[in-house]
Design a protein around this motif. Structure first.
Motif, PDB file in Angstrom:
ATOM      1  N   MET A  38     -12.546 -36.030 -80.091  1.00 27.73           N
ATOM      2  CA  MET A  38     -12.045 -37.141 -79.391  1.00 27.73           C
ATOM      3  C   MET A  38     -12.685 -38.545 -79.662  1.00 27.73           C
ATOM      4  O   MET A  38     -12.232 -39.773 -80.022  1.00 27.73           O
ATOM      5  N   ALA A  39     -14.051 -38.337 -80.076  1.00 26.99           N
ATOM      6  CA  ALA A  39     -14.725 -39.498 -80.612  1.00 26.99           C
ATOM      7  C   ALA A  39     -14.535 -39.836 -81.944  1.00 26.99           C
ATOM      8  O   ALA A  39     -14.456 -41.149 -82.276  1.00 26.99           O
ATOM      9  N   ALA A  40     -14.176 -38.984 -82.726  1.00 20.67           N
ATOM     10  CA  ALA A  40     -13.910 -39.229 -84.091  1.00 20.67           C
ATOM     11  C   ALA A  40     -12.391 -40.037 -84.411  1.00 20.67           C
ATOM     12  O   ALA A  40     -12.315 -40.585 -85.570  1.00 20.67           O
ATOM     13  N   GLN A  41     -11.522 -40.001 -83.244  1.00 17.98           N
ATOM     14  CA  GLN A  41     -10.244 -40.737 -83.105  1.00 17.98           C
ATOM     15  C   GLN A  41     -10.836 -42.547 -83.302  1.00 17.98           C
ATOM     16  O   GLN A  41      -9.916 -42.930 -83.911  1.00 17.98           O
ATOM     17  N   LYS A  42     -11.861 -42.509 -82.666  1.00 19.27           N
ATOM     18  CA  LYS A  42     -12.073 -44.066 -82.822  1.00 19.27           C
ATOM     19  C   LYS A  42     -13.264 -44.477 -83.489  1.00 19.27           C
ATOM     20  O   LYS A  42     -13.653 -45.405 -83.624  1.00 19.27           O
ATOM     21  N   ASP A  43     -14.171 -43.575 -84.361  1.00 14.54           N
ATOM     22  CA  ASP A  43     -15.312 -43.830 -85.187  1.00 14.54           C
ATOM     23  C   ASP A  43     -14.957 -43.367 -86.432  1.00 14.54           C
ATOM     24  O   ASP A  43     -15.179 -42.178 -86.936  1.00 14.54           O
ATOM     25  N   LYS A  44     -14.717 -44.115 -87.366  1.00 17.95           N
ATOM     26  CA  LYS A  44     -14.401 -43.850 -88.573  1.00 17.95           C
ATOM     27  C   LYS A  44     -15.611 -43.124 -89.513  1.00 17.95           C
ATOM     28  O   LYS A  44     -15.463 -42.261 -90.123  1.00 17.95           O
TER      29      LYS A  44
END
Length: 240
Positions: A38-44
């Protein structure tokens, strides 16, 4: 959700890491759970680190269950990062391969190293460093790792910091494999207890962590969000 996960068992993952030891490049290994996905969805930067990894194993049971709801290959089992490292240690203890511990609060990685060397006779740990170093101290940390030249570097800085740190620095590290291990040093040192085997087998290790570490509650809120996203993707696939 755009995060690549290797379809692999624990035994195969251990074998893959050992094959990396025979190469000349630095390989990164990550163990994403639903929170990291989920964090990777907003953290390029985090997503880029995951894409550049040589091996990504499903740490959370939620990731395994999600694969069984969605189209594509099904993940055969959970490959928990802590257990992967323990299996590596058991095999490394009979070889000349070395490991370096980076992370945890001051004193924790040293204590973890002592416990692991007692548990795995013959395990060669060439150095330790805590993870609370300042930016101005980072170069000195890297120089100590360069001097030690370990085959395996365990980085326990917590996600997503550890994945980004590995991605940024692996080009200057004389290391064959870097693994992001989160809070594993705390468990190795006995500072934090691992969930009982019954919880692990039932896929409820996340629940044990929640009731024993209430401070994780905010992070755990990502679990229902992840589940909902998987349900939506599953429904979308069925309608195609």
């Amino acid at each position: 959700m755009d995060v690549p996960i290797d379809v692999i068992t624990m035994e195969q993952a251990v074998s893959r890491v050992f094959s990396f030891f025979e190469t000349t490049e630095c390989h990164s290994v990550y163990t994403p759970n639903p929170e990291i996905i989920m964090a990777a969805q907003k953290d390029k930067a985090l997503m880029d680190a995951l894409y550049h990894a040589s091996l990504i194993v499903p740490d959370g049971i939620g990731v395994v269950l999600a694969s069984r709801l969605l189209k594509g290959p099904k993940l055969p089992e959970r490959v928990a990062g802590y257990d992967l490292v323990q299996n590596l240690f058991a095999h490394m203890a009979t070889t000349d391969y070395t490991v370096y511990f980076l992370g945890g609060a001051p004193g924790v990685s040293e204590e973890a190293a002592k416990v692991m060397q007692k548990k795995y006779k013959g395990l060669k740990i060439t150095g330790t460093d805590h993870g609370y170093f300042k930016e101005s101290e980072e170069e000195a940390v890297i120089q100590r790792i360069q001097a030690a030249k370990p085959d395996l570097l365990l980085v326990g800085l917590g996600a997503p910091k550890q994945e980004k740190w590995i991605e940024k620095n692996r080009g200057v590290l004389p290391v064959k494999v870097c693994i992001g291990v989160g809070g594993s040093f705390d468990v190795m040192a006995g500072k934090v207890k691992r969930a009982p085997v019954a919880f692990q087998k039932l896929g409820l290790e996340w629940f044990y962590r929640l009731i024993t570490q209430p401070t994780r509650a905010k992070r755990m809120l990502q679990l229902p969000v992840f589940a909902w996203e998987v349900v939506k993707l599953s429904a979308k696939n069925k309608n195609k």
